[in-house]
Write a protein that holds these residues in place. Structure first.
Motif, mmCIF file in Angstrom:
data_model
loop_
_atom_site.group_PDB
_atom_site.id
_atom_site.type_symbol
_atom_site.label_atom_id
_atom_site.label_comp_id
_atom_site.label_asym_id
_atom_site.label_seq_id
_atom_site.Cartn_x
_atom_site.Cartn_y
_atom_site.Cartn_z
ATOM 1 N N VAL A 1 0.854 -1.179 0.000
ATOM 2 C CA VAL A 1 0.000 0.000 0.000
ATOM 3 C C VAL A 1 0.893 1.234 0.000
ATOM 4 N N ALA A 2 0.512 2.228 -0.787
ATOM 5 C CA ALA A 2 1.261 3.483 -0.852
ATOM 6 C C ALA A 2 0.625 4.485 0.104
ATOM 7 N N GLU A 3 1.444 5.111 0.943
ATOM 8 C CA GLU A 3 0.950 6.082 1.916
ATOM 9 C C GLU A 3 1.721 7.388 1.754
ATOM 10 N N TYR A 4 0.993 8.494 1.764
ATOM 11 C CA TYR A 4 1.622 9.807 1.670
ATOM 12 C C TYR A 4 1.993 10.301 3.064
ATOM 13 N N GLN A 5 3.259 10.683 3.218
ATOM 14 C CA GLN A 5 3.700 11.263 4.469
ATOM 15 C C GLN A 5 3.269 12.730 4.547
ATOM 16 N N LYS A 6 3.503 13.365 5.696
ATOM 17 C CA LYS A 6 3.154 14.770 5.860
ATOM 18 C C LYS A 6 3.854 15.652 4.835
ATOM 19 N N ARG A 7 5.047 15.252 4.397
ATOM 20 C CA ARG A 7 5.776 16.043 3.402
ATOM 21 C C ARG A 7 5.256 15.780 1.990
ATOM 22 N N ALA A 8 4.162 15.015 1.878
ATOM 23 C CA ALA A 8 3.509 14.709 0.601
ATOM 24 C C ALA A 8 4.352 13.799 -0.274
ATOM 25 N N ALA A 9 5.229 13.014 0.340
ATOM 26 C CA ALA A 9 6.019 12.022 -0.390
ATOM 27 C C ALA A 9 5.503 10.630 -0.048
ATOM 28 N N VAL A 10 5.411 9.794 -1.062
ATOM 29 C CA VAL A 10 4.907 8.431 -0.871
ATOM 30 C C VAL A 10 5.940 7.566 -0.164
ATOM 31 N N HIS A 11 5.494 6.767 0.788
ATOM 32 C CA HIS A 11 6.301 5.637 1.224
ATOM 33 C C HIS A 11 5.447 4.376 1.138
ATOM 34 N N VAL A 12 6.071 3.243 1.105
ATOM 35 C CA VAL A 12 5.409 1.988 0.777
ATOM 36 C C VAL A 12 5.447 1.050 1.979
ATOM 37 N N HIS A 13 4.263 0.565 2.376
ATOM 38 C CA HIS A 13 4.156 -0.522 3.350
ATOM 39 C C HIS A 13 3.844 -1.794 2.577
ATOM 40 N N ALA A 14 4.504 -2.889 2.902
ATOM 41 C CA ALA A 14 4.266 -4.125 2.155
ATOM 42 C C ALA A 14 4.381 -5.339 3.052
ATOM 43 N N VAL A 15 3.462 -6.275 2.850
ATOM 44 C CA VAL A 15 3.591 -7.623 3.405
ATOM 45 C C VAL A 15 4.342 -8.443 2.366
ATOM 46 N N VAL A 16 5.478 -9.000 2.751
ATOM 47 C CA VAL A 16 6.290 -9.811 1.835
ATOM 48 C C VAL A 16 6.346 -11.234 2.389
ATOM 49 N N ARG A 17 6.023 -12.204 1.557
ATOM 50 C CA ARG A 17 5.953 -13.612 1.981
ATOM 51 C C ARG A 17 6.732 -14.481 1.013
ATOM 52 N N LEU A 18 7.426 -15.489 1.551
ATOM 53 C CA LEU A 18 8.159 -16.433 0.713
ATOM 54 C C LEU A 18 7.338 -17.699 0.528
ATOM 55 N N ASP A 19 7.093 -18.066 -0.736
ATOM 56 C CA ASP A 19 6.377 -19.285 -1.094
ATOM 57 C C ASP A 19 7.286 -20.175 -1.927
ATOM 58 N N GLY A 20 6.810 -21.398 -2.166
ATOM 59 C CA GLY A 20 7.462 -22.227 -3.151
ATOM 60 C C GLY A 20 7.193 -21.690 -4.552
ATOM 61 N N ALA A 21 7.807 -22.290 -5.540
ATOM 62 C CA ALA A 21 7.728 -21.763 -6.904
ATOM 63 C C ALA A 21 6.304 -21.747 -7.443
#
Length: 475
Positions: free
Chosen positions: A229-249
Motif C-alpha cells: 500500500v502506498a501512503e503519503y507522508q506529511k511532506r507529501a512524499a509516498v512511502h510503501v508498506h508491504a507484506v512480503v511472503r516467501l512461497d514455493g515456486a
C-alpha cells in the motif's frame, strides 16, 4: 392564506425535491434501490436489460429490464474507495481490502492456511529527502535544533527550534520552498513503480547470493509474494508498506525451501533496497535525476500462531484497510479529482507545499521528453501513477472475486454462472449522483446501516465476553 404554489416557493430546494420524490407512484421501489446501494453518495445510473436463456432450448429463464424501474434506470454503487467522496462505498472497500490482505497472512478465500507458517515480513520503504522539512516528534523534541543554523542562499534559517505537535500545519512543509527540489519529488513519484520492481528483482538476486544459489535455480524453487500500500507522508512524499511472503515456486499451495526463513529474508531486504539505482531521461529543463529509496527502512516479522514476537496479522490487515479509504486532502496526497487547467490548481484546497508540487507536476507534464509519464493526468496525485494497493498474482484473492462472493451471498448463495444457461446483457450509462432530496435520504440510509452494524458488533462482542466467562453489569 398562501396557495399551494406560493407555499412551495417558500420551501427549500431539498424540501421541494423530497415532496416530489415521495409523491412518485413508485417511490417504494426507488427507496429499495437506494437501500441496495447502501446509501451510496454518488450512485451510477444504468439503463438496459439482462436476459438468461437455457443453452439447449433457448427458453427464457429470467429477464430483467430497467423499463420496469422508477425513471427507467437502475442505481448501482460508485465503488469509490475514498471516505471523503463516498463513506458507504469506502467502508465496503475497506472490508474487501482487509479480507484480501488477511487471506494472504492466515489463509482463507481459496488460500491455504499454511501461509501462516511461511516466512513473512511487514516492511516500510520511504522516499529520499528532497529538502529539509518541519516535523513533529513523539517525545516533544525540537524540530531542527541547531546552535549556529545559518541561512540558506535565499535568506531562510536552516534550523527550527520549535516543538511541533501532530496537528501543526507546519508539519511536512519545507524550511525553504525555494531550496526544495520539487522536480525531483515529482519524478520520484512518477517512477515509484519502477523502483518497486527493481527492489523485488533485487530481492531475488540478493537471496540467491546470500544462500549460494544461482538466480535461475532460486526462481525455480521460490516465489516472493507481496501486497503493498502506498501512503503519503506529511511532506507529501509516498512511502510503501508491504507484506512480503516467501512461497514455493508454485505459489500459496507450495511451501518454500527449508533454508528460506524470515531471518534470511530480513537480512537481504536492506541491501536489496540500497542497491536500487535508476535514472530519469535527460531533460534540458530539469536535467537528469537519480532515483533511489530513502535511507529509512523498517522490516518486522509477522506474528504466527499467537506468538509474542512481531506484528499481529489482523492488526496489519486492519491498518492497510483503514489507510486505503483516506481521502487525498486527509493525507497530503493532493486532490480527489483530476486537474483540468492551471486555474484548478490555484483554487485547490491544499497547503502551499502541495500546491507547488501540483504546479511542478503540471509544468513537467508539458515537457515533450517527459510526455510518456503523463504527469498532467496525474497532477492531482502529485505524479504518483500507481494504485494505492497492489499485490503479486499469487499473494491471495482479488477484489473481483470478493465482490462476486458478496453478490452470490446477496442472492442467497445462487451462483452467478450456470453452464446450462446463456446470459445476454445490454447496459448503458445514463447518469450519476443524487438530486438534493435523494442525497438527504441516502445519507439517512447510510447512517442507519452504520448504526445497525455497530449494534450488531456490540452484541457479538457481548456474546463472546459471556462465553469467555466475563461478567456484564446490567444497564
Amino acid at each position: 392564506m398562501l396557495n399551494r404554489s406560493a407555499r412551495l416557493r417558500q420551501l427549500s430546494e431539498v424540501d421541494q425535491d423530497l415532496i416530489h420524490l415521495v409523491q412518485e407512484p413508485r417511490f417504494g421501489r426507488w427507496l429499495e434501490q437506494l437501500t441496495a446501494t447502501g446509501g451510496c453518495a454518488h450512485p451510477i445510473h444504468l439503463a438496459g436489460s439482462t436476459t438468461t436463456r437455457d443453452a439447449a432450448t433457448g427458453e427464457v429463464l429470467h429477464r430483467y429490464d430497467t423499463r420496469d424501474e422508477p425513471g427507467e434506470r437502475l442505481l448501482i454503487r460508485c465503488r469509490n474507495r475514498r471516505q471523503t467522496v463516498c463513506a458507504p462505498c469506502s467502508r465496503l472497500h475497506a472490508g474487501d481490502t482487509f479480507h484480501l490482505v488477511r487471506a494472504g497472512l492466515v489463509g482463507g478465500k481459496t488460500v491455504t492456511s499454511d501461509v501462516r507458517a511461511r516466512p513473512r515480513l511487514f516492511i516500510t520503504l520511504t522516499a529520499p529527502g528532497f529538502g529539509p522539512v518541519h516535523h513533529a516528534t513523539t517525545d516533544r523534541r525540537r524540530c531542527r535544533p541547531r546552535r549556529d543554523a545559518g541561512q540558506c542562499e535565499h535568506g531562510r534559517s536552516l534550523g527550527c527550534p520549535a516543538v511541533h505537535d501532530t496537528a501543526d500545519s507546519l508539519n511536512g512543509q519545507p524550511l525553504c520552498p525555494d531550496c526544495y527540489d520539487y522536480p525531483a519529488h515529482i519524478l520520484w513519484h512518477a517512477n515509484a513503480g519502477r523502483l518497486w520492481k527493481a527492489f523485488t528483482d533485487n530481492l531475488y538476486n540478493h537471496l540467491a547470493a546470500r544462500t549460494g544459489h544461482t538466480r535461475a535455480d532460486l526462481r525455480r524453487s521460490l516465489r516472493i509474494s507481496y501486497a503493498k500500500v502506498a501512503e503519503y507522508q506529511k511532506r507529501a512524499a509516498v512511502h510503501v508498506h508491504a507484506v512480503v511472503r516467501l512461497d514455493g515456486a508454485h505459489g500459496t499451495d507450495d511451501p518454500p525451501p527449508a533454508w528460506a526463513t524470515a531471518d534470511v529474508l530480513s537480512s537481504v531486504v536492506r541491501t536489496a533496497a540500497a542497491a536500487v539505482r535508476l535514472r530519469t531521461p535527460y531533460s534540458s529543463a530539469v536535467g537528469e535525476h537519480e532515483l533511489r529509496w530513502g535511507a529509512q527502512l523498517d522490516a518486522r516479522p509477522l506474528r504466527a500462531f499467537g506468538g509474542r514476537e512481531g506484528l499481529a496479522d489482523d492488526a496489519v490487515a486492519a491498518y492497510v484497510a483503514k489507510y486505503v479509504t483516506k481521502g487525498a486532502t486527509d493525507t497530503a496526497a493532493g486532490l480527489d479529482y483530476r486537474i483540468a487547467s492551471p486555474d484548478d490548481i490555484a483554487a485547490a484546497p491544499v497547503s502551499a507545499h502541495v500546491r507547488t508540487l501540483i504546479r511542478a507536476c503540471w509544468h513537467l507534464g508539458g515537457l515533450p521528453e517527459l510526455e510518456p509519464l503523463r504527469l498532467r493526468a496525474w497532477a492531482h496525485t502529485l505524479g504518483y501513477r500507481g494504485h494505492i494497493l497492489t499485490k503479486s498474482r499469487a499473494y491471495s484473492t482479488t477484489y473481483t472475486a470478493l465482490r462476486a462472493e458478496r453478490a452470490d451471498h446477496e442472492r442467497g448463495g445462487t451462483p452467478l454462472d450456470d453452464t446450462d444457461a446463456i446470459t445476454e446483457a445490454r447496459w448503458r450509462y445514463v447518469g450519476s449522483g443524487h438530486t438534493p432530496g435523494a442525497a438527504l435520504l441516502a445519507a439517512g440510509i447510510a447512517e442507519d446501516l452504520s448504526r445497525n452494524r455497530e449494534i450488531a458488533r456490540e452484541e457479538v462482542e457481548h456474546e463472546l465476553h459471556e462465553r469467555q466467562g466475563g461478567v456484564t453489569c446490567p444497564a
